[in-house]
Design a protein around this motif. Structure first.
Motif, PDB file in Angstrom:
ATOM      1  N   ALA A  64      23.777 -11.123 -10.133  1.00 33.45           N
ATOM      2  CA  ALA A  64      24.727 -12.173  -9.776  1.00 33.45           C
ATOM      3  C   ALA A  64      26.034 -12.020 -10.553  1.00 33.45           C
ATOM      4  O   ALA A  64      27.127 -12.159  -9.972  1.00 33.45           O
ATOM      5  N   ARG A  65      25.933 -11.724 -11.843  1.00 32.76           N
ATOM      6  CA  ARG A  65      27.151 -11.575 -12.636  1.00 32.76           C
ATOM      7  C   ARG A  65      27.939 -10.341 -12.216  1.00 32.76           C
ATOM      8  O   ARG A  65      29.185 -10.340 -12.250  1.00 32.76           O
ATOM      9  N   LYS A  66      27.244  -9.289 -11.802  1.00 29.97           N
ATOM     10  CA  LYS A  66      27.936  -8.095 -11.304  1.00 29.97           C
ATOM     11  C   LYS A  66      28.705  -8.405 -10.023  1.00 29.97           C
ATOM     12  O   LYS A  66      29.733  -7.781  -9.739  1.00 29.97           O
ATOM     13  N   ALA A  67      28.200  -9.392  -9.246  1.00 29.86           N
ATOM     14  CA  ALA A  67      28.870  -9.771  -8.004  1.00 29.86           C
ATOM     15  C   ALA A  67      29.901 -10.878  -8.230  1.00 29.86           C
ATOM     16  O   ALA A  67      30.343 -11.518  -7.270  1.00 29.86           O
ATOM     17  N   ASN A  68      30.285 -11.083  -9.510  1.00 28.89           N
ATOM     18  CA  ASN A  68      31.290 -12.084  -9.877  1.00 28.89           C
ATOM     19  C   ASN A  68      30.848 -13.502  -9.526  1.00 28.89           C
ATOM     20  O   ASN A  68      31.662 -14.361  -9.164  1.00 28.89           O
ATOM     21  N   ILE A  69      29.529 -13.746  -9.605  1.00 26.02           N
ATOM     22  CA  ILE A  69      29.002 -15.085  -9.392  1.00 26.02           C
ATOM     23  C   ILE A  69      28.782 -15.708 -10.757  1.00 26.02           C
ATOM     24  O   ILE A  69      27.955 -15.248 -11.541  1.00 26.02           O
ATOM     25  N   ASN A  70      29.526 -16.724 -11.049  1.00 25.40           N
ATOM     26  CA  ASN A  70      29.444 -17.380 -12.351  1.00 25.40           C
ATOM     27  C   ASN A  70      28.272 -18.341 -12.349  1.00 25.40           C
ATOM     28  O   ASN A  70      28.318 -19.422 -11.758  1.00 25.40           O
ATOM     29  N   ALA A  92      22.390 -14.310  -0.472  1.00 24.73           N
ATOM     30  CA  ALA A  92      23.211 -15.139   0.403  1.00 24.73           C
ATOM     31  C   ALA A  92      24.584 -15.394  -0.208  1.00 24.73           C
ATOM     32  O   ALA A  92      25.613 -15.331   0.489  1.00 24.73           O
ATOM     33  N   ILE A  93      24.612 -15.652  -1.519  1.00 23.33           N
ATOM     34  CA  ILE A  93      25.898 -15.905  -2.176  1.00 23.33           C
ATOM     35  C   ILE A  93      26.763 -14.653  -2.153  1.00 23.33           C
ATOM     36  O   ILE A  93      27.982 -14.706  -1.928  1.00 23.33           O
ATOM     37  N   VAL A  94      26.126 -13.491  -2.385  1.00 26.33           N
ATOM     38  CA  VAL A  94      26.880 -12.221  -2.370  1.00 26.33           C
ATOM     39  C   VAL A  94      27.467 -11.975  -0.984  1.00 26.33           C
ATOM     40  O   VAL A  94      28.654 -11.618  -0.839  1.00 26.33           O
ATOM     41  N   LYS A  95      26.656 -12.150   0.067  1.00 26.08           N
ATOM     42  CA  LYS A  95      27.139 -11.926   1.436  1.00 26.08           C
ATOM     43  C   LYS A  95      28.230 -12.936   1.791  1.00 26.08           C
ATOM     44  O   LYS A  95      29.217 -12.589   2.459  1.00 26.08           O
ATOM     45  N   ALA A  96      28.065 -14.190   1.365  1.00 18.82           N
ATOM     46  CA  ALA A  96      29.078 -15.203   1.649  1.00 18.82           C
ATOM     47  C   ALA A  96      30.389 -14.894   0.942  1.00 18.82           C
ATOM     48  O   ALA A  96      31.477 -15.088   1.501  1.00 18.82           O
ATOM     49  N   THR A  97      30.298 -14.389  -0.270  1.00 16.95           N
ATOM     50  CA  THR A  97      31.508 -14.025  -1.018  1.00 16.95           C
ATOM     51  C   THR A  97      32.232 -12.881  -0.333  1.00 16.95           C
ATOM     52  O   THR A  97      33.469 -12.884  -0.216  1.00 16.95           O
ATOM     53  N   ARG A  98      31.479 -11.901   0.140  1.00 17.11           N
ATOM     54  CA  ARG A  98      32.104 -10.769   0.837  1.00 17.11           C
ATOM     55  C   ARG A  98      32.731 -11.203   2.161  1.00 17.11           C
ATOM     56  O   ARG A  98      33.713 -10.599   2.620  1.00 17.11           O
ATOM     57  N   ALA A  99      32.175 -12.255   2.788  1.00 22.87           N
ATOM     58  CA  ALA A  99      32.708 -12.731   4.068  1.00 22.87           C
ATOM     59  C   ALA A  99      33.709 -13.871   3.902  1.00 22.87           C
ATOM     60  O   ALA A  99      34.084 -14.512   4.883  1.00 22.87           O
ATOM     61  N   ASN A 100      34.136 -14.124   2.659  1.00 20.77           N
ATOM     62  CA  ASN A 100      35.106 -15.186   2.357  1.00 20.77           C
ATOM     63  C   ASN A 100      34.609 -16.564   2.798  1.00 20.77           C
ATOM     64  O   ASN A 100      35.367 -17.406   3.289  1.00 20.77           O
ATOM     65  N   VAL A 119      19.928 -16.628   3.717  1.00 19.88           N
ATOM     66  CA  VAL A 119      20.525 -15.362   4.179  1.00 19.88           C
ATOM     67  C   VAL A 119      20.801 -15.413   5.675  1.00 19.88           C
ATOM     68  O   VAL A 119      21.875 -15.020   6.144  1.00 19.88           O
ATOM     69  N   ASP A 120      19.828 -15.923   6.459  1.00 17.62           N
ATOM     70  CA  ASP A 120      20.032 -16.036   7.907  1.00 17.62           C
ATOM     71  C   ASP A 120      21.174 -17.000   8.224  1.00 17.62           C
ATOM     72  O   ASP A 120      21.940 -16.773   9.172  1.00 17.62           O
ATOM     73  N   ALA A 121      21.285 -18.073   7.435  1.00 14.32           N
ATOM     74  CA  ALA A 121      22.369 -19.030   7.666  1.00 14.32           C
ATOM     75  C   ALA A 121      23.730 -18.389   7.432  1.00 14.32           C
ATOM     76  O   ALA A 121      24.670 -18.575   8.218  1.00 14.32           O
ATOM     77  N   VAL A 122      23.838 -17.599   6.364  1.00 17.14           N
ATOM     78  CA  VAL A 122      25.104 -16.920   6.081  1.00 17.14           C
ATOM     79  C   VAL A 122      25.406 -15.881   7.161  1.00 17.14           C
ATOM     80  O   VAL A 122      26.547 -15.759   7.630  1.00 17.14           O
ATOM     81  N   MET A 123      24.386 -15.138   7.576  1.00 15.26           N
ATOM     82  CA  MET A 123      24.599 -14.120   8.615  1.00 15.26           C
ATOM     83  C   MET A 123      24.978 -14.767   9.942  1.00 15.26           C
ATOM     84  O   MET A 123      25.745 -14.194  10.715  1.00 15.26           O
ATOM     85  N   MET A 124      24.466 -15.977  10.211  1.00 19.03           N
ATOM     86  CA  MET A 124      24.842 -16.661  11.445  1.00 19.03           C
ATOM     87  C   MET A 124      26.277 -17.165  11.377  1.00 19.03           C
ATOM     88  O   MET A 124      26.931 -17.328  12.415  1.00 19.03           O
ATOM     89  N   CYS A 125      26.767 -17.406  10.153  1.00 17.43           N
ATOM     90  CA  CYS A 125      28.184 -17.756  10.016  1.00 17.43           C
ATOM     91  C   CYS A 125      29.068 -16.543  10.270  1.00 17.43           C
ATOM     92  O   CYS A 125      30.152 -16.658  10.849  1.00 17.43           O
TER      93      CYS A 125
END
Length: 324
Positions: A64-70, A92-100, A119-125
């Motif tokens: 998480a910290r490598k993905a800049n998630i505080n 899910a947080i990593v994918k959401a961050t990459r998708a803004n 994860v499915d919720a983020v991918m559906m977004c």
């Protein structure tokens, strides 16, 4: 004596230090240090005492910290103790961050604990989902039935994902909107000429309110013309009216027949009374005669003989004028 005490204390502290050192997962500690996100030994020891898988928590913490998630290590530990799915939340947080997408750890953890697949919720977004609605039948004002098949493109709404209605509600509301749009059209030909009246009506109605999704678009796959429901209903109404009229006529006929039978019965009753009265006349005459209230006058015998002679002469043609 003092030397023995000092040696005993030294051995005691050595044992304590050795026990504490044995509690520290050095591999995990050096792993966090080498990753640039060191975790204190006291935290690791506390996690060991709470029977928490240290390496599991620290690995996802570093990810998480490598993905800049505080995020704090204690928050991951708390989510694990709540039977949460830490890998799904982090992914899910990593994918959401990459998708803004605006998704923090608290919101993702809440979705995970609510039973949603984050994860499915983020991918559906990111990639909307297409829902194929079953065939919907609706009738325009002219009474003609239309059969509509429609595809609904939706994406997840992370803000209303918790407590929001699911896909079945979206399908039901869209079906309601289609029926309303077709039912408000004057003729079915208007809908066939401009099918977008359906999509505009549904999208402007805000049917996705209170659901876990947001309707992106509606695509009409096919529209077929069905039965003429108006004509069918009018025919059925005419048949029903005919049956009602026939039933009323039958009722009137039965009433008239019943009245006829009543009149015949009254007539027979009157005849019976007449016969009964006629039977009483001789009895009354006899009773009157017996009591002497009835006097019979007899004509003289000579006059009777003359009348018979005159009658015989009249029949023989020898009667002259007034000569008796």
């Amino acid at each position: 004596m003092g030397a023995y005490i000092i040696i005993g204390l030294a051995l005691f502290f050595v044992i304590i230090i050795g026990y504490i050192a044995n509690l520290v997962p050095w591999t995990t500690y050096f792993q966090s240090v080498s990753a640039g996100f060191p975790v204190s030994a006291s935290q690791l020891i506390a996690m060991e005492l709470r029977k928490v898988p240290v390496s599991y928590i620290v690995d996802h913490y570093i990810k998480a910290r490598k993905a800049n998630i505080n995020i704090e290590l204690s928050r991951l530990e708390m989510h694990y103790l709540s039977n949460g799915n830490i890998p799904n939340v982090i992914d899910a947080i990593v994918k959401a961050t990459r998708a803004n997408l605006n998704l923090d750890f608290e919101q993702a953890a809440a979705l995970d604990l609510a039973g949603r697949n984050v994860v499915d919720a983020v991918m559906m977004c990111v990639q909307p989902k297409v829902l194929k609605a079953p065939e919907i039948q609706a009738v325009a004002k002219d009474g003609v039935e239309l059969k509509v098949r429609i595809n609904i493109t939706v994406k997840a709404n992370l803000r209303t994902m918790i407590g929001g209605a699911g896909e079945d509600t979206i399908l039901a509301r869209v079906g309601e909107g289609i029926v309303s749009a077709i039912g408000s059209s004057a003729t079915h030909s208007e809908v066939l000429k401009s099918p977008d009246v359906i999509t505009k009506h549904v999208l402007q109605s805000g049917l996705d309110a209170g659901t876990a999704f947001k309707i992106v678009s509606l695509d009409i796959a096919d529209i077929d013309v069905g039965r003429n429901i108006g004509a069918y209903l009018k025919n059925a109404q005419a048949i029903a009216d005919k049956q009602v009229a026939e039933a009323r006529a039958e009722g009137r006929r039965a009433l008239a027949e019943a009245l006829t039978q009543e009149n015949k019965a009254a007539e027979q009753e009157a005849k019976a009374k007449l016969v009964e009265s006629e039977m009483r006349v001789p009895l009354a005459l006899a009773e009157t005669f017996r009591r002497g209230k009835l006097i019979v006058k007899r004509a003289p015998r000579k006059k009777i003989q003359l009348e018979k002679s005159a009658e015989s002469l009249a029949h023989s043609g020898l009667n002259f004028g007034d000569d008796n």
